[in-house]
Write an enzyme that holds these catalytic residues in place. Sequence first.
Site, mmCIF file in Angstrom:
data_model
loop_
_atom_site.group_PDB
_atom_site.id
_atom_site.type_symbol
_atom_site.label_atom_id
_atom_site.label_comp_id
_atom_site.label_asym_id
_atom_site.label_seq_id
_atom_site.Cartn_x
_atom_site.Cartn_y
_atom_site.Cartn_z
ATOM 1 N N ASP A 223 1.807 6.466 1.897
ATOM 2 C CA ASP A 223 1.087 5.265 2.317
ATOM 3 C C ASP A 223 -0.384 5.549 1.996
ATOM 4 O O ASP A 223 -0.945 6.504 2.536
ATOM 5 C CB ASP A 223 1.341 5.132 3.829
ATOM 6 C CG ASP A 223 0.426 4.159 4.516
ATOM 7 O OD1 ASP A 223 -0.470 3.603 3.865
ATOM 8 O OD2 ASP A 223 0.614 3.948 5.720
ATOM 9 N N ASP B 111 0.830 -1.209 0.000
ATOM 10 C CA ASP B 111 0.000 0.000 0.000
ATOM 11 C C ASP B 111 0.864 1.259 0.000
ATOM 12 O O ASP B 111 0.426 2.321 0.427
ATOM 13 C CB ASP B 111 -0.946 0.003 1.211
ATOM 14 C CG ASP B 111 -0.225 -0.250 2.530
ATOM 15 O OD1 ASP B 111 1.010 -0.428 2.519
ATOM 16 O OD2 ASP B 111 -0.906 -0.256 3.569
ATOM 17 N N LYS C 129 3.781 2.631 16.528
ATOM 18 C CA LYS C 129 2.688 3.567 16.800
ATOM 19 C C LYS C 129 2.722 4.176 18.214
ATOM 20 O O LYS C 129 1.812 3.956 19.031
ATOM 21 C CB LYS C 129 1.339 2.891 16.558
ATOM 22 C CG LYS C 129 1.182 2.392 15.123
ATOM 23 C CD LYS C 129 -0.226 1.985 14.788
ATOM 24 C CE LYS C 129 -0.361 1.568 13.350
ATOM 25 N NZ LYS C 129 0.065 0.222 13.016
HETATM 26 P P1 GTP Z 1 -5.873 -1.433 7.752
HETATM 27 O O1 GTP Z 1 -6.890 -2.491 8.124
HETATM 28 O O2 GTP Z 1 -6.547 -0.219 7.175
HETATM 29 O O3 GTP Z 1 -4.906 -1.113 8.842
HETATM 30 O O4 GTP Z 1 -4.987 -1.982 6.537
HETATM 31 P P2 GTP Z 1 -4.140 -3.342 6.374
HETATM 32 O O5 GTP Z 1 -4.907 -4.509 6.816
HETATM 33 O O6 GTP Z 1 -3.694 -3.370 4.950
HETATM 34 O O7 GTP Z 1 -2.905 -3.198 7.373
HETATM 35 P P3 GTP Z 1 -1.507 -2.484 7.194
HETATM 36 O O8 GTP Z 1 -1.674 -1.187 6.484
HETATM 37 O O9 GTP Z 1 -0.858 -2.435 8.503
HETATM 38 O O10 GTP Z 1 -0.715 -3.524 6.296
HETATM 39 C C1 GTP Z 1 0.531 -3.251 5.724
HETATM 40 C C2 GTP Z 1 0.711 -4.163 4.514
HETATM 41 O O11 GTP Z 1 0.704 -5.530 4.918
HETATM 42 C C3 GTP Z 1 -0.430 -4.019 3.509
HETATM 43 O O12 GTP Z 1 0.112 -4.052 2.207
HETATM 44 C C4 GTP Z 1 -1.312 -5.216 3.775
HETATM 45 O O13 GTP Z 1 -1.999 -5.673 2.621
HETATM 46 C C5 GTP Z 1 -0.312 -6.248 4.269
HETATM 47 N N1 GTP Z 1 -0.926 -7.153 5.269
HETATM 48 C C6 GTP Z 1 -1.458 -6.793 6.462
HETATM 49 N N2 GTP Z 1 -1.944 -7.850 7.108
HETATM 50 C C7 GTP Z 1 -1.718 -8.933 6.301
HETATM 51 C C8 GTP Z 1 -2.015 -10.327 6.428
HETATM 52 O O14 GTP Z 1 -2.581 -10.800 7.414
HETATM 53 N N3 GTP Z 1 -1.620 -11.137 5.385
HETATM 54 C C9 GTP Z 1 -0.989 -10.654 4.265
HETATM 55 N N4 GTP Z 1 -0.672 -11.526 3.291
HETATM 56 N N5 GTP Z 1 -0.710 -9.342 4.115
HETATM 57 C C10 GTP Z 1 -1.067 -8.491 5.128
#
Ligand code: GTP
Length: 363
Positions: free
Chosen positions: A219, A109, A160
């Site tokens: 981001d 992201d 955080k």
């Molecule tokens: P929010 O729910 O809005 O916090 O977004 P998010 O779930 O994408 O969490 P975050 O922004 O912390 O994730 C950072 C990156 O890791 C993103 O590109 C997510 O797609 C990826 N990511 C987060 N959790 C997982 C997971 O459980 N599995 C996989 N494969 N990727 C994950």
Amino acid sequence: LKAVILAGGSATRLRPLSCTRPKILFPVINKPLLQWILEGLVKNNVNEVIMAVNRQTEIAMKQFRTRKCGVRITYSCDPLRKPLGTGGPIKKAEKHIGYNASFLVLNGDIFADVNYREILRMHEEKGGVATIALCHVEDPSRYGVVELAKENRVKRFIEKPQREDAPTNLINAGIYIFSPEIFKYIPEGRMVSMEREVFPRLVEEGKLYGYIHNGLWVDIGKPEDYLKLNEMLLDSIFIQQKLKFKGEGVKVNKPVAFDKNVSVGEKSVIGPYAVLGENVKVGRNVFIQDSVVFSETEISDFASLEGAIIGEGAFIGRRVKIGRGCIIGDGVKVGDGITLSDGVLVCPSKEVFENVSAIKCII
Ligand code: GTP
């Protein structure tokens, strides 16, 4: 250099648009984020990518048939309904990644113009287990905050923190180089947070380094940041477009970006900072500013959008007013004459026939 892209998160902060598409397929100036990332990888001679996804993202990516830009893509999927976090998917992809060389991991992201080869060079020079890209931001409290010691060794990593507790404004940019040794630090078969479990351990052992990136970095996790990115790119990489309209007296205030087959009716005022997706149909006397409209959407006569994101295949009726921070899901219909005040969210496929005058999510 192989790359792993983490793209299996739940993207709660981008709801309701993320109910129907994964973050990595959000259009950024009419091109999916994934395509921007792949193009950046190819520029750095990375031609092999492992997509660490969940089932929904894998299906969406295959349906969407993103241009692969010559990159070989393999999928590594989290178990059904058991997300593995930011660390578990790296461990799960262990066999695809192999043990011969250091590899790149990207949060799916992030939009950035990072030189991955430079991070790799630094990683090899320092000899740590992980090197993370770092950026300076104004408010570090939403991120992992890093304090560096001599020689770019990470002294502290705090996920955080409260704003007042953040020791610096240098944050984890979500871009990493890992040595294969990292696999020993990630437990198998469960959700693991790199930020909360693995990085603090590496810091204790003095095996984590930071690479400071001073270029573009956004981001897209929050709607306002997603809009901001589109705005920044409109300012910086605006491509000269020949715009033709059927109607007379259309006023285009640049910068704007129109995808293929956009039509705009007479006396409409578009821009500044309007992004219109493929086949978007705009009626007469419409006003669109600071907004992104996804493809196949229709905006009827006399409607006005300001600071909003409108999903794919939506229908916005005549004289509708949509305020700042509104997010309209895919396939939503907003009836004639309706006003949605600032911050209204509408879930996919809903029909709205009443004014909404307070911040609210219409489910
Ligand atoms: P929010 O729910 O809005 O916090 O977004 P998010 O779930 O994408 O969490 P975050 O922004 O912390 O994730 C950072 C990156 O890791 C993103 O590109 C997510 O797609 C990826 N990511 C987060 N959790 C997982 C997971 O459980 N599995 C996989 N494969 N990727 C994950």
